[in-house]
Design a protein around this motif. Structure first.
Motif, PDB file in Angstrom:
ATOM      1  N   ASN A 174       0.823  -1.217   0.000  1.00  0.00           N
ATOM      2  CA  ASN A 174       0.000   0.000   0.000  1.00  0.00           C
ATOM      3  C   ASN A 174       0.857   1.268   0.000  1.00  0.00           C
ATOM      4  OD1 ASN A 174      -2.314  -1.628   0.135  1.00  0.00           O
ATOM      5  ND2 ASN A 174      -2.312  -1.615   2.367  1.00  0.00           N
ATOM      6  N   GLY A 175       1.946   1.245  -0.777  1.00  0.00           N
ATOM      7  CA  GLY A 175       2.821   2.406  -0.871  1.00  0.00           C
ATOM      8  C   GLY A 175       3.312   2.600  -2.286  1.00  0.00           C
ATOM      9  N   TYR A 176       4.276   3.500  -2.451  1.00  0.00           N
ATOM     10  CA  TYR A 176       4.824   3.813  -3.757  1.00  0.00           C
ATOM     11  C   TYR A 176       6.209   3.197  -3.919  1.00  0.00           C
ATOM     12  CZ  TYR A 176       1.170   7.436  -4.017  1.00  0.00           C
ATOM     13  OH  TYR A 176      -0.019   8.110  -4.041  1.00  0.00           O
ATOM     14  N   PHE A 177       6.518   2.800  -5.127  1.00  0.00           N
ATOM     15  CA  PHE A 177       7.809   2.238  -5.500  1.00  0.00           C
ATOM     16  C   PHE A 177       8.941   3.178  -5.071  1.00  0.00           C
ATOM     17  CE2 PHE A 177      11.245   1.564  -8.543  1.00  0.00           C
ATOM     18  CZ  PHE A 177      11.328   0.183  -8.593  1.00  0.00           C
ATOM     19  N   SER A 178       9.956   2.619  -4.367  1.00  0.00           N
ATOM     20  CA  SER A 178      11.016   3.445  -3.801  1.00  0.00           C
ATOM     21  C   SER A 178      12.386   2.885  -4.154  1.00  0.00           C
ATOM     22  CB  SER A 178      10.881   3.521  -2.271  1.00  0.00           C
ATOM     23  OG  SER A 178       9.624   4.049  -1.906  1.00  0.00           O
ATOM     24  N   THR A 179      13.394   3.760  -4.136  1.00  0.00           N
ATOM     25  CA  THR A 179      14.754   3.380  -4.487  1.00  0.00           C
ATOM     26  C   THR A 179      15.735   3.926  -3.454  1.00  0.00           C
ATOM     27  OG1 THR A 179      15.071   5.354  -5.853  1.00  0.00           O
ATOM     28  CG2 THR A 179      14.226   3.385  -6.961  1.00  0.00           C
ATOM     29  N   PRO A 180      16.903   3.265  -3.296  1.00  0.00           N
ATOM     30  CA  PRO A 180      17.924   3.813  -2.401  1.00  0.00           C
ATOM     31  C   PRO A 180      18.640   4.978  -3.050  1.00  0.00           C
ATOM     32  CG  PRO A 180      18.742   1.826  -3.422  1.00  0.00           C
ATOM     33  CD  PRO A 180      17.316   1.984  -3.866  1.00  0.00           C
ATOM     34  N   ILE A 181      19.308   5.778  -2.238  1.00  0.00           N
ATOM     35  CA  ILE A 181      20.063   6.921  -2.734  1.00  0.00           C
ATOM     36  C   ILE A 181      21.508   6.490  -2.945  1.00  0.00           C
ATOM     37  CG2 ILE A 181      20.806   9.281  -2.241  1.00  0.00           C
ATOM     38  CD1 ILE A 181      18.327   9.560  -0.497  1.00  0.00           C
ATOM     39  N   SER A 182      21.934   6.391  -4.179  1.00  0.00           N
ATOM     40  CA  SER A 182      23.302   6.003  -4.490  1.00  0.00           C
ATOM     41  C   SER A 182      24.243   7.162  -4.163  1.00  0.00           C
ATOM     42  CB  SER A 182      23.405   5.642  -5.977  1.00  0.00           C
ATOM     43  OG  SER A 182      24.720   5.286  -6.310  1.00  0.00           O
ATOM     44  N   PRO A 183      25.453   6.892  -3.570  1.00  0.00           N
ATOM     45  CA  PRO A 183      26.009   5.564  -3.289  1.00  0.00           C
ATOM     46  C   PRO A 183      25.808   5.157  -1.840  1.00  0.00           C
ATOM     47  CG  PRO A 183      27.715   7.193  -3.057  1.00  0.00           C
ATOM     48  CD  PRO A 183      26.437   7.961  -3.335  1.00  0.00           C
ATOM     49  N   PHE A 184      24.767   5.679  -1.183  1.00  0.00           N
ATOM     50  CA  PHE A 184      24.615   5.457   0.251  1.00  0.00           C
ATOM     51  C   PHE A 184      23.885   4.145   0.533  1.00  0.00           C
ATOM     52  CE2 PHE A 184      24.428  10.207  -0.179  1.00  0.00           C
ATOM     53  CZ  PHE A 184      25.770  10.382   0.076  1.00  0.00           C
ATOM     54  N   GLY A 242      24.774  -4.117   7.285  1.00  0.00           N
ATOM     55  CA  GLY A 242      24.963  -3.105   6.251  1.00  0.00           C
ATOM     56  C   GLY A 242      24.064  -1.926   6.529  1.00  0.00           C
ATOM     57  N   ALA A 243      23.861  -1.101   5.529  1.00  0.00           N
ATOM     58  CA  ALA A 243      22.981   0.057   5.666  1.00  0.00           C
ATOM     59  C   ALA A 243      22.569   0.555   4.292  1.00  0.00           C
ATOM     60  CB  ALA A 243      23.670   1.175   6.449  1.00  0.00           C
ATOM     61  N   SER A 244      21.339   1.023   4.197  1.00  0.00           N
ATOM     62  CA  SER A 244      20.831   1.640   2.972  1.00  0.00           C
ATOM     63  C   SER A 244      20.081   2.911   3.349  1.00  0.00           C
ATOM     64  CB  SER A 244      19.883   0.703   2.210  1.00  0.00           C
ATOM     65  OG  SER A 244      20.556  -0.437   1.734  1.00  0.00           O
ATOM     66  N   LEU A 245      20.262   3.944   2.566  1.00  0.00           N
ATOM     67  CA  LEU A 245      19.499   5.174   2.721  1.00  0.00           C
ATOM     68  C   LEU A 245      18.494   5.240   1.579  1.00  0.00           C
ATOM     69  CD1 LEU A 245      19.014   7.829   4.212  1.00  0.00           C
ATOM     70  CD2 LEU A 245      20.736   8.893   2.730  1.00  0.00           C
ATOM     71  N   TYR A 246      17.222   5.050   1.913  1.00  0.00           N
ATOM     72  CA  TYR A 246      16.157   5.020   0.917  1.00  0.00           C
ATOM     73  C   TYR A 246      15.475   6.382   0.798  1.00  0.00           C
ATOM     74  CZ  TYR A 246      15.794   0.021  -0.191  1.00  0.00           C
ATOM     75  OH  TYR A 246      16.017  -1.249  -0.667  1.00  0.00           O
ATOM     76  N   THR A 301      14.715   7.408   4.564  1.00  0.00           N
ATOM     77  CA  THR A 301      14.686   6.353   5.573  1.00  0.00           C
ATOM     78  C   THR A 301      16.006   5.612   5.595  1.00  0.00           C
ATOM     79  OG1 THR A 301      12.283   6.033   5.378  1.00  0.00           O
ATOM     80  CG2 THR A 301      13.559   4.219   6.302  1.00  0.00           C
ATOM     81  N   ILE A 302      16.641   5.563   6.768  1.00  0.00           N
ATOM     82  CA  ILE A 302      17.838   4.766   6.947  1.00  0.00           C
ATOM     83  C   ILE A 302      17.402   3.357   7.352  1.00  0.00           C
ATOM     84  CG2 ILE A 302      18.103   5.590   9.322  1.00  0.00           C
ATOM     85  CD1 ILE A 302      21.007   4.609   6.995  1.00  0.00           C
TER      86      ILE A 302
END
Length: 236
Positions: free
Chosen positions: A33-43, A61-65, A89-90
């Motif tokens: 129930n949300g929108y398609f999201s991507t991480p912020i490169s190169p984080f 690890g870690a991803s910053l979306y 979002t981290i």
């Protein structure tokens, strides 16, 4: 935000300098129930860890979306449209990985928990007003809400398949199912009514939670400096 970005860059550089295997990947998140999201490169760096034996490893690890939109649950009303976002979002997982290795293939089964925290939260008033209008059975609703943003936790399970086209280069396909939530109490008021009758009503939703449930998948290239025919534990 600057501190988080700097920390992630340092982790990426140090990991690539020390790791035997590293890679580049493109990750995506499809929330319920949300929108398609991507991480912020190169984080985004994942797969950091160590092997307990030849078959079991511990990874983090870690991803910053950049979350385009997430839903909010445990409200008096329900909607399939996202009620918050966009935001940053981290996402930090901790997982146990069971590894099955062949001469040119590796299949990993993984699962564990994760921490996440959303920055720069925004309420999607377009979707919020529509959901409240249907629930309160009014013709017009304009909400004015405040929130308390808190960290969230959850669990995930997934699998990863890595095919080595050469002893040094592999193609990785990964999919994880995430189930998480963070407390997001809402309070404020809405102005609405039917016909010429317009009133302002105070509301509070103390049990509201951001719903971080959905599929995370990625495709990438793995570069190994170890040589040999059997794939080793990768780092990316």
């Amino acid at each position: 935000m600057k501190l988080i970005s700097t920390t992630l860059i340092v982790v990426v550089l140090s990991t690539m300098a020390k790791a035997q295997d590293f890679g580049l990947s493109f990750s995506y998140f499809i929330p319920k129930n949300g929108y398609f999201s991507t991480p912020i490169s190169p984080f985004s760096i994942r797969g950091i860890g160590f092997n307990l034996n030849n078959f079991i490893a511990v990874e983090t690890g870690a991803s910053l979306y950049r979350m385009s939109g997430l839903n909010v649950k445990d409200l008096p009303f329900e909607t399939k449209n996202p009620l918050v976002g966009p935001n940053f979002t981290i996402f930090i997982p901790a997982e146990l990985v069971f590894e099955l290795k062949g001469n040119s293939i590796q299949f990993d089964i993984k699962g564990g928990g994760f921490f996440f925290y959303g920055f720069d939260q925004k309420i999607n008033y377009g979707n919020m007003d529509r959901a409240m209008r249907e629930f309160y059975q009014l013709e017009i609703v304009n909400a004015d809400l405040t929130y308390k943003n808190k960290p969230g936790f959850g669990y995930h399970v997934g699998a990863e398949l890595t095919l080595y086209v050469t002893p040094q280069v592999g193609v990785s396909l990964e999919c994880n199912y995430l189930v998480g939530q963070s407390s997001f109490p809402l309070m404020g008021s809405f102005t609405g009514g039917t016909g010429s009758t317009i009133e302002t009503t105070a509301v509070t939703y103390p049990d509201a939670k951001i719903d971080l449930t959905g599929l995370e998948f990625s495709i990438g290239l793995i570069f190994s400096s170890g040589g040999g025919s059997a794939p080793k534990k990768r780092r990316r």
